[in-house]
Design a protein around this motif. Sequence first.
Motif, mmCIF file in Angstrom:
data_model
loop_
_atom_site.group_PDB
_atom_site.id
_atom_site.type_symbol
_atom_site.label_atom_id
_atom_site.label_comp_id
_atom_site.label_asym_id
_atom_site.label_seq_id
_atom_site.Cartn_x
_atom_site.Cartn_y
_atom_site.Cartn_z
ATOM 1 N N LYS A 401 0.836 -1.201 0.000
ATOM 2 C CA LYS A 401 0.000 0.000 0.000
ATOM 3 C C LYS A 401 0.862 1.238 0.000
ATOM 4 C CE LYS A 401 -3.388 1.184 2.672
ATOM 5 N NZ LYS A 401 -3.704 1.034 4.098
ATOM 6 N N ARG A 402 0.568 2.117 -0.925
ATOM 7 C CA ARG A 402 1.346 3.332 -1.090
ATOM 8 C C ARG A 402 1.352 4.170 0.191
ATOM 9 N NH1 ARG A 402 -0.030 7.568 -5.730
ATOM 10 N NH2 ARG A 402 1.691 8.995 -5.339
ATOM 11 N N GLY A 403 2.543 4.617 0.570
ATOM 12 C CA GLY A 403 2.684 5.449 1.758
ATOM 13 C C GLY A 403 2.940 4.633 3.024
ATOM 14 N N THR A 404 2.893 3.297 2.909
ATOM 15 C CA THR A 404 3.076 2.428 4.079
ATOM 16 C C THR A 404 4.531 1.969 4.186
ATOM 17 O OG1 THR A 404 0.794 1.688 3.879
ATOM 18 C CG2 THR A 404 2.265 0.250 5.120
ATOM 19 N N SER A 405 4.995 1.781 5.424
ATOM 20 C CA SER A 405 6.346 1.255 5.659
ATOM 21 C C SER A 405 6.326 -0.272 5.660
ATOM 22 C CB SER A 405 6.866 1.722 7.019
ATOM 23 O OG SER A 405 7.031 3.119 7.024
ATOM 24 N N TYR A 406 7.359 -0.854 5.087
ATOM 25 C CA TYR A 406 7.463 -2.319 5.029
ATOM 26 C C TYR A 406 8.835 -2.783 5.491
ATOM 27 C CZ TYR A 406 3.096 -2.381 2.546
ATOM 28 O OH TYR A 406 1.775 -2.231 2.238
ATOM 29 N N HIS A 421 17.878 -6.904 -6.182
ATOM 30 C CA HIS A 421 17.568 -5.537 -6.612
ATOM 31 C C HIS A 421 16.068 -5.286 -6.655
ATOM 32 C CE1 HIS A 421 17.457 -1.840 -8.825
ATOM 33 N NE2 HIS A 421 17.179 -2.377 -9.989
ATOM 34 N N MET A 422 15.664 -4.131 -6.145
ATOM 35 C CA MET A 422 14.267 -3.726 -6.281
ATOM 36 C C MET A 422 14.198 -2.438 -7.093
ATOM 37 S SD MET A 422 11.211 -3.350 -3.534
ATOM 38 C CE MET A 422 11.836 -2.016 -2.587
ATOM 39 N N HIS A 423 13.260 -2.398 -8.015
ATOM 40 C CA HIS A 423 13.093 -1.206 -8.848
ATOM 41 C C HIS A 423 12.243 -0.141 -8.150
ATOM 42 C CE1 HIS A 423 13.929 -2.964 -13.133
ATOM 43 N NE2 HIS A 423 14.662 -3.588 -12.228
ATOM 44 N N GLY A 424 12.455 1.112 -8.548
ATOM 45 C CA GLY A 424 11.560 2.205 -8.159
ATOM 46 C C GLY A 424 11.730 2.713 -6.737
ATOM 47 N N HIS A 425 12.555 2.060 -5.945
ATOM 48 C CA HIS A 425 12.721 2.422 -4.535
ATOM 49 C C HIS A 425 14.169 2.205 -4.115
ATOM 50 C CE1 HIS A 425 8.466 1.365 -4.945
ATOM 51 N NE2 HIS A 425 8.223 2.120 -3.894
ATOM 52 N N SER A 426 14.584 2.900 -3.060
ATOM 53 C CA SER A 426 15.774 2.490 -2.320
ATOM 54 C C SER A 426 15.273 1.997 -0.970
ATOM 55 C CB SER A 426 16.743 3.662 -2.130
ATOM 56 O OG SER A 426 17.381 3.957 -3.364
ATOM 57 N N PHE A 427 16.021 1.089 -0.360
ATOM 58 C CA PHE A 427 15.596 0.535 0.931
ATOM 59 C C PHE A 427 16.761 0.601 1.906
ATOM 60 C CE2 PHE A 427 16.549 -2.890 -2.175
ATOM 61 C CZ PHE A 427 17.722 -3.378 -1.640
ATOM 62 N N ARG A 428 16.439 0.643 3.192
ATOM 63 C CA ARG A 428 17.502 0.567 4.183
ATOM 64 C C ARG A 428 17.773 -0.901 4.492
ATOM 65 N NH1 ARG A 428 19.486 4.985 6.867
ATOM 66 N NH2 ARG A 428 18.154 6.801 7.194
ATOM 67 N N VAL A 429 19.053 -1.279 4.541
ATOM 68 C CA VAL A 429 19.419 -2.631 4.986
ATOM 69 C C VAL A 429 19.548 -2.524 6.500
ATOM 70 C CG1 VAL A 429 21.111 -4.485 4.834
ATOM 71 C CG2 VAL A 429 20.623 -3.050 2.823
ATOM 72 N N PHE A 458 11.589 0.028 3.935
ATOM 73 C CA PHE A 458 11.365 1.169 3.042
ATOM 74 C C PHE A 458 9.898 1.570 3.095
ATOM 75 C CE2 PHE A 458 9.088 -1.156 -0.306
ATOM 76 C CZ PHE A 458 9.447 -2.465 -0.006
ATOM 77 N N VAL A 459 9.630 2.761 2.566
ATOM 78 C CA VAL A 459 8.252 3.201 2.387
ATOM 79 C C VAL A 459 7.885 2.941 0.927
ATOM 80 C CG1 VAL A 459 6.648 5.155 2.487
ATOM 81 C CG2 VAL A 459 8.555 5.013 4.116
#
Length: 487
Positions: A401-406, A421-429, A458-459
């Motif tokens: 869901k957009r705007g939600t943290s995962y 690799h994930m597209h469209g986002h950066s994520f914290r390890v 990430f959000v």
Amino acid sequence: MSKSGTTAFTRRRFLASAAATAGLGLLSNNVAHSESRKVRNISLKVGSGLAQITANPAQKTAVWAYNGSVPGPEIRVRQGDRLQVAFENNLKEETTVHWHGVRTPNAMDGVPHLTQKPIAPGARFTYEFDAVDAGTFWYHPHQHSTVQVGRGLYGSLIIEEKTPIVVDRDVTWILDDWRLTDKKQISNDFDHWHDISHNGRIGNVVTINGRVPTAFTVRKGERIRLRLINTANARIFGLNFNGHKPTIIALDGQPVAPHAPDGDLVIVGPAMRVDLILDMTGEPGSRHPIEDNFYRRLSYRLINFVYAKELLRTTVLTSPITLPKNPLNEPDLEAATRHTITFRGGMMGAMVERQMAGKQSGMMMGGGMGSMRDMMHSKKIWLINDVAAEGHIMAPMLTLKRGTSYILTMTNMTAWHHPIHMHGHSFRVISRNGKPTSHKEWQDTVLMESRERVEIAFVADNPGDWMFHCHILEHMAGGMMGVIRVT
Ligand code: C2O
Ligand code: CU
């Protein structure tokens, strides 16, 4: 779709998504200052060409190239600029361009069938997006990637900070390897079963910026920002800068608290980037081998740092090297929704699963050697949550869901490394094997060891269907990809 039709469509999409994004308070800086944005027009043509890979001028290698060169042209823009890339396909097959690590609108992500129609031979397409984050990025095809990237299709995309840090030189090293025949031509054995099921297509010739490296001339006292980009299909690099103390300032384009690499080894998995600050402290006239020690018994000298006779300064610079933050949304770890992702398959995978099952009682094990034989037949042998992908179109493995943290807890139940690799986002390890990471680094590609468990957070703030895959391109071809939908 005509060129202008594409652009108009893109603008509408962009404006719609910008307005919606502003409503959520995301990326608002860029939206607010849209009128001062510079549009950067770039033209990119892909076709076949000849490259000087080895030192012998009589020996040219037939490659596929962007604007006739390997690597393709370095695209350099300023954060906040808008890129308008007029692309033309002069290959004999379909292609697309993916802007690896750049948080583009979904329609500009360059994934065939999923985000756009593949660009046919002779056809054009205009990519248009904002340089939202400053950092080191790159571009490559997302179609028939093992072959297209393996034949030389890649280039760097550098997005400069609005106020860059002070260095004497800003240098990009694109690391790649090639599988060349005796005649120094690209070996045609792409998508070989052995490469798919083991650690991918590892080459026999390593290059920096498309050339077999010899010497890199430096001056004592010089401060260099070295941007490493690994564009290899499968090779992981682990660089030892012998006698120099590199400081990591960014990973996958995203700033990180400046720190020394673990064990003095700068590890760069496929598709990953590492920005280093290197202060040149050697003596004038001296020579220092830079080695790649990633594969333990296969270490080799990558290049020599050769110090010029004249020094630049007697001391090193002490100006700050911390990069300004990019406009990323901070995930709320307390409130985050959790999902688990398991990677399985590949050669010796069944053995690893049995061993890991011993430690994690109660876990159900599928697979085994019988099904491995079936999978060998189809060459789809890598599984994400029990599914091996057949192409770029598939039911989403996760809908967010957009705007939600995962928080995604990922477990590598295979015998091999995987740069995920994930597209469209950066994520914290945020953790590895249950241990919090010291830098909570932002990445778009995280290198996982065999048996390792990694948590990323990430959000989900970029709407669309996004690829999620291993960037060892032979693993991806062997099924190791999925789609994450953000709605
Ligand atoms: Cu570098 Cu899915 O890509
Ligand atoms: Cu992999």
